[in-house]
Design an enzyme around this catalytic site. Structure first.
Site, PDB file in Angstrom:
ATOM      1  N   TRP A 102       0.841  -1.206   0.000  1.00  0.00           N
ATOM      2  CA  TRP A 102       0.000   0.000   0.000  1.00  0.00           C
ATOM      3  C   TRP A 102       0.870   1.248   0.000  1.00  0.00           C
ATOM      4  O   TRP A 102       0.609   2.196  -0.740  1.00  0.00           O
ATOM      5  CB  TRP A 102      -0.961  -0.003   1.185  1.00  0.00           C
ATOM      6  CG  TRP A 102      -1.890  -1.177   1.194  1.00  0.00           C
ATOM      7  CD1 TRP A 102      -2.010  -2.126   2.160  1.00  0.00           C
ATOM      8  CD2 TRP A 102      -2.827  -1.554   0.170  1.00  0.00           C
ATOM      9  NE1 TRP A 102      -2.958  -3.053   1.816  1.00  0.00           N
ATOM     10  CE2 TRP A 102      -3.472  -2.730   0.606  1.00  0.00           C
ATOM     11  CE3 TRP A 102      -3.180  -1.009  -1.074  1.00  0.00           C
ATOM     12  CZ2 TRP A 102      -4.448  -3.366  -0.161  1.00  0.00           C
ATOM     13  CZ3 TRP A 102      -4.156  -1.657  -1.836  1.00  0.00           C
ATOM     14  CH2 TRP A 102      -4.775  -2.808  -1.382  1.00  0.00           C
ATOM     15  N   ASP A 175      -1.797   6.659   5.879  1.00  0.00           N
ATOM     16  CA  ASP A 175      -2.847   5.699   5.540  1.00  0.00           C
ATOM     17  C   ASP A 175      -3.141   4.887   6.803  1.00  0.00           C
ATOM     18  O   ASP A 175      -2.305   4.111   7.254  1.00  0.00           O
ATOM     19  CB  ASP A 175      -2.333   4.801   4.404  1.00  0.00           C
ATOM     20  CG  ASP A 175      -3.343   3.760   3.950  1.00  0.00           C
ATOM     21  OD1 ASP A 175      -4.397   3.628   4.593  1.00  0.00           O
ATOM     22  OD2 ASP A 175      -3.065   3.071   2.941  1.00  0.00           O
ATOM     23  N   LYS A 199     -12.217  -2.006   7.054  1.00  0.00           N
ATOM     24  CA  LYS A 199     -11.443  -2.772   8.026  1.00  0.00           C
ATOM     25  C   LYS A 199     -11.981  -2.541   9.441  1.00  0.00           C
ATOM     26  O   LYS A 199     -12.324  -3.477  10.120  1.00  0.00           O
ATOM     27  CB  LYS A 199      -9.963  -2.393   7.963  1.00  0.00           C
ATOM     28  CG  LYS A 199      -9.176  -3.086   6.870  1.00  0.00           C
ATOM     29  CD  LYS A 199      -9.254  -2.437   5.528  1.00  0.00           C
ATOM     30  CE  LYS A 199      -8.617  -3.247   4.426  1.00  0.00           C
ATOM     31  NZ  LYS A 199      -7.708  -2.484   3.585  1.00  0.00           N
TER      32      LYS A 199
HETATM   33  C1  LIG Z   1      -7.155  -2.199   2.363  1.00  0.00           C
HETATM   34  C2  LIG Z   1      -6.117  -1.150   2.314  1.00  0.00           C
HETATM   35  C3  LIG Z   1      -6.013  -0.255   1.243  1.00  0.00           C
HETATM   36  C4  LIG Z   1      -6.891  -0.339   0.010  1.00  0.00           C
HETATM   37  O1  LIG Z   1      -8.148   0.068   0.309  1.00  0.00           O
HETATM   38  P1  LIG Z   1      -9.287   0.182  -0.818  1.00  0.00           P
HETATM   39  O2  LIG Z   1     -10.388   0.785  -0.029  1.00  0.00           O
HETATM   40  O3  LIG Z   1      -9.559  -1.211  -1.291  1.00  0.00           O
HETATM   41  O4  LIG Z   1      -8.786   1.052  -1.890  1.00  0.00           O
HETATM   42  C5  LIG Z   1      -5.056   0.727   1.310  1.00  0.00           C
HETATM   43  N1  LIG Z   1      -4.246   0.841   2.374  1.00  0.00           N
HETATM   44  C6  LIG Z   1      -4.297  -0.015   3.408  1.00  0.00           C
HETATM   45  C7  LIG Z   1      -3.365   0.148   4.564  1.00  0.00           C
HETATM   46  C8  LIG Z   1      -5.247  -1.039   3.414  1.00  0.00           C
HETATM   47  O5  LIG Z   1      -5.308  -1.881   4.458  1.00  0.00           O
END
Ligand SMILES: *Cc1c(COP(=O)(O)O)cnc(C)c1O
Length: 363
Positions: A102, A175, A199
């Site tokens: 990511w 993020d 999540k």
């Molecule tokens: C799941 C995740 C993403 C991607 O998220 P989407 O909503 O599918 O675009 C990005 N960064 C992290 C840390 C994630 O766990």
């Protein structure tokens, strides 16, 4: 009805209490005569829901007044593009720590939009399959960067920043997709926080952005209207139709967190679960954790047996016993148990008991 223990990395398990409440309100929300799903986003009823959701998020996370909360669509992945489009606008340079897929996507998208020569990789842990958080050498930070990007919790590899890098006046952009609401954070240390909801916050389809006001309103020329934070900040996340039902579920999740005692209690709850699982992994003769020490994530716990066939057997038997989605990410193999807020302690205890039994039978 028998609900499984869902260890999925996302979309992930939600508090049963929240799902029941949503079920109760599915056909009619309050005395509105309609489902939240059917409501006009411009109605008085819906405005009350989104306002309450934002107020609760501000309260639970202690978000300072000079930050905007935006409810967007497009997932965290769209943020990988929105961030450089909106923020790489002064010196046109940014810093990145590459701690997994990511983090790397956030870097690649910025490199694509603003030039790789402007994207400085401060450190990377790729050499050891991202199984640790690299030490950061401050002399490699660009003091005039427009932002400094980290992925705070690495969902795939099970690592997390136990401490935030000190970036001085450079806005820290993080993020938090897989760790938001799992423990208290000091929002004032960040320029911007973003997270996909699926999540720890609710269903897929909602993306939350928490951004310091002075970082809004200076998007690069040619930025599409929908990709400009100012569009959403000026319109209370109602420039177009926001993900209305996801916002409603987030509101219910926040009510649940408040009832559990807020983020301090949530942290204790998560530390307890992680300790149960890591302490078993550290003592097991069959299962090995892939991350050591302070870099260990509280949310995503990867482990292996060292034998791919045995891993597959474990995943299959776990599923038969009601522990689902425990297979590791396709890029790393092995197993991964994601133990987000909504995973009860009992779920982790039962998983460990099952692992002990599997170990005894397969050692
Ligand atoms: C799941 C995740 C993403 C991607 O998220 P989407 O909503 O599918 O675009 C990005 N960064 C992290 C840390 C994630 O766990």
């Amino acid at each position: 009805m028998s609900r499984v223990y869902n260890f999925s990395a996302g979309p992930a398990t939600l508090p049963e209490e929240v799902l029941k409440r949503a079920a109760d309100e599915l056909l009619e929300y309050g005395d509105s005569g309609q489902s939240v799903m059917e409501m006009s986003h411009r109605s008085k009823e819906y405005q009350a829901i989104i306002d309450d959701c934002e107020a609760r998020l501000r309260k639970v996370m202690s978000i300072p007044d000079n930050y905007k909360v935006l409810f967007l669509q497009g997932g965290a992945s769209s943020q990988f593009a929105m961030i450089p489009l909106n923020l790489m606008n002064k010196t046109g340079k940014a810093d990145f720590v590459i701690t997994g897929q990511w983090a790397n996507k956030a870097y690649s998208e910025a490199a694509k939009l603003c030039g790789a020569e402007n994207c400085n990789i401060v450190a990377s842990s790729k050499d050891k399959t991202f199984s640790y958080i690299p030490e950061l050498d401050k002399s490699k930070f660009n003091p005039t960067a427009d932002y400094f990007h980290i992925c705070q919790n690495n969902t795939i590899y099970g690592t997390r920043f136990a401490e935030l890098p000190d970036t001085g006046n450079v806005p820290l952009v993080a993020d938090l997709s897989s760790c938001i609401l799992s423990e208290p954070v000091d929002v004032s240390k960040y320029g911007m926080i973003y997270a996909g909801a699926q999540k720890n916050m609710g269903p897929a389809g909602l993306t939350v952005v928490i951004i310091r006001e002075d970082l809004i309103g200076n998007a690069k020329e040619g930025t599409p209207t929908m990709f400009d934070y100012k569009t959403h900040a000026d319109n209370g996340s109602m420039y177009n139709t926001p993900p209305t039902y996801g916002i409603y579920i987030l509101k219910l999740v926040l009510e649940w967190i408040e009832k559990m005692g807020g983020l301090t209690a949530m942290k204790e709850h998560n530390e307890k679960k992680a300790a149960i699982l890591y302490s078993f992994l550290d003592s097991s003769k069959l299962f090995k954790p892939t991350v050591q020490g302070k870099d260990r994530s509280l949310m995503n716990v990867p482990f292996v047996t060292g034998d791919a066939d045995l891993d597959a057997k474990f995943v299959a038997e776990a599923k038969k016993n009601g522990f689902i989605n425990i297979k590791g990410h396709r890029s790393v193999g092995g197993m991964r148990a994601s133990i987000y807020n909504a995973m009860p302690i009992e779920g982790v205890e039962k998983l460990v008991a099952f692992m002990k039994k599997f170990e005894a039978e397969n050692a």
